[in-house]
Design an enzyme around this catalytic site. Sequence first.
Site, PDB file in Angstrom:
ATOM      1  N   TYR A   1      42.856  19.196 -95.135  1.00  0.00           N
ATOM      2  CA  TYR A   1      43.497  20.514 -95.018  1.00  0.00           C
ATOM      3  C   TYR A   1      43.450  21.206 -96.369  1.00  0.00           C
ATOM      4  CZ  TYR A   1      45.565  22.463 -90.855  1.00  0.00           C
ATOM      5  OH  TYR A   1      45.733  23.122 -89.672  1.00  0.00           O
TER       6      TYR A   1
ATOM      7  N   GLU B   1      44.240  24.980 -96.864  1.00  0.00           N
ATOM      8  CA  GLU B   1      44.587  26.402 -96.754  1.00  0.00           C
ATOM      9  C   GLU B   1      44.625  27.043 -98.133  1.00  0.00           C
ATOM     10  OE1 GLU B   1      48.266  26.906 -94.677  1.00  0.00           O
ATOM     11  OE2 GLU B   1      47.334  26.647 -92.722  1.00  0.00           O
TER      12      GLU B   1
ATOM     13  N   ASP C   1      26.141  43.827 -90.002  1.00  0.00           N
ATOM     14  CA  ASP C   1      26.293  42.517 -89.355  1.00  0.00           C
ATOM     15  C   ASP C   1      24.885  41.959 -89.176  1.00  0.00           C
ATOM     16  OD1 ASP C   1      26.561  40.376 -87.681  1.00  0.00           O
ATOM     17  OD2 ASP C   1      27.859  41.387 -86.218  1.00  0.00           O
TER      18      ASP C   1
ATOM     19  N   THR D   1      26.502  35.183 -89.294  1.00  0.00           N
ATOM     20  CA  THR D   1      26.691  33.816 -88.821  1.00  0.00           C
ATOM     21  C   THR D   1      25.770  32.941 -89.658  1.00  0.00           C
ATOM     22  OG1 THR D   1      24.948  34.113 -87.183  1.00  0.00           O
ATOM     23  CG2 THR D   1      27.206  34.467 -86.428  1.00  0.00           C
TER      24      THR D   1
ATOM     25  N   LYS E   1      22.210  30.964 -86.847  1.00  0.00           N
ATOM     26  CA  LYS E   1      21.071  31.553 -86.130  1.00  0.00           C
ATOM     27  C   LYS E   1      19.807  31.372 -86.992  1.00  0.00           C
ATOM     28  CE  LYS E   1      24.242  34.371 -83.490  1.00  0.00           C
ATOM     29  NZ  LYS E   1      24.774  35.718 -83.161  1.00  0.00           N
TER      30      LYS E   1
ATOM     31  N   ARG F   1      27.408  25.937 -87.202  1.00  0.00           N
ATOM     32  CA  ARG F   1      28.063  27.075 -86.553  1.00  0.00           C
ATOM     33  C   ARG F   1      29.162  27.590 -87.468  1.00  0.00           C
ATOM     34  NH1 ARG F   1      25.667  26.953 -81.983  1.00  0.00           N
ATOM     35  NH2 ARG F   1      26.473  29.026 -81.566  1.00  0.00           N
TER      36      ARG F   1
END
Length: 414
Positions: A51, A53, A197, A223, A226, A232
């Site tokens: 974790y 954050e 984008d 992303t 792709k 991902r």
Amino acid sequence: MHSLKQTDPEISAIIAKEALRQEDELELIASENYTSRAVMEACGSVLTNKYSEGYVGKRYYGGNEYIDEMETLAIARAKELFGAEHVNIQPLSGSPANLAVYMAAVKPGDKVLGLKLDHGGHLSHGHPVNFSGLNYNFSQYEVDEKTQRIDMNKVREVALRERPKMIIAGFSAYSRDIDWKAFKSIADEVGAVTFADIAHIAGLIAGKALENPVAIFDIVTTTTHKTLRGPRGAIIMCKSRFQKDVDRTVFPGIQGGPHDHINAAKAVCFKEALQPSFRAYATQTIKNAQAMAGELMQRGYKILTDGTDNHLMVVDLRSKDVTGKIAEVALEKVGISCSRSTIPFDTRKALDPSGIRLGTPALTTRGMGTAEAILVAGLIDDAVRHHADDAKLNGIRAQIRELCRQFPLYGNDA
Ligand SMILES: *Cc1c(COP(=O)(O)O)cnc(C)c1O
């Protein structure tokens, strides 16, 4: 500790079946690709346990010394790859990255301009069922009915009429170069923030095969899974003056803890994309798409815009008297995955539209070149023509399997 096979033979067997499917079938979905083993190794690493954050040096949890090292490296590589002033590598995927951009750059109810979904845009560019269309006041530009291309004079007309606060350039199904500078000058004229984008074409931009908007636009998202061929996920790049707002909207605005294992895999993918071999990959991906489009046009198919500058093409099937769904099903039977696609001004519904979208990033990763792209175009034509003849389709299936075996993906130990 037990292996997956020992702990969960059912899921293990499903993964093995999927590995075989990927090995034996041709992937022509324009948004998919095959990552390297190195990327998958990082995804499956112990970093999944952490974790963290917050951001480098400012975490809300202890034990982040090595995570900070990883995130610093990932950011430095992304900056080098795209020439960005600031990069946030934490977005979990493309749509949440775009959500963060909206929250950072405009207010709910503000006017935003984007490309219409059935003209090649993305859901998150203002479709009425998406958060974007629900929360912001969208006007959408279209492609020209005759040329199927974005007409910058028309974009300017809409922008001058609507005076949007933000203008989005980018697409999921458009095969021509985008004139980034023209978008920027229109945005300057109306005082709008520029948002690109590049989810589909990031790998082609990283491989220097297409023009890079990062120096021109205020904010750019992509992303990583792709054409960029990573895990991902997504990243946001922006000018320094948007840095604070972007970082604050990603965390704590939208997300909690980052997915450190995925972010490490993003760092690996950036390293791979910085190699000379990735340039060759990007160039070959486009050559393959152009060869495939050329062969399909020779065989009487209408390709929107009559060709492609990138990795994808949208095939208008109306002249062949089949629908997108019929073609998609026939292609699936022969072992080719593609996606049905609406075409601009389509009179058919999205579930059975008039077109299919094809792309070459995945088959290029397998090592296929223009000869194979042309061969595959012929097999696509065969399958579409004989869509009702199962015996014929079985024969084509055997040819596809043979072709795939000549270009193995991961081999036996996937
Ligand atoms: C794929 C895509 C996205 C969304 O990415 P997800 O990771 O599926 O959420 C956003 N914008 C464009 C243009 C895309 O092509």
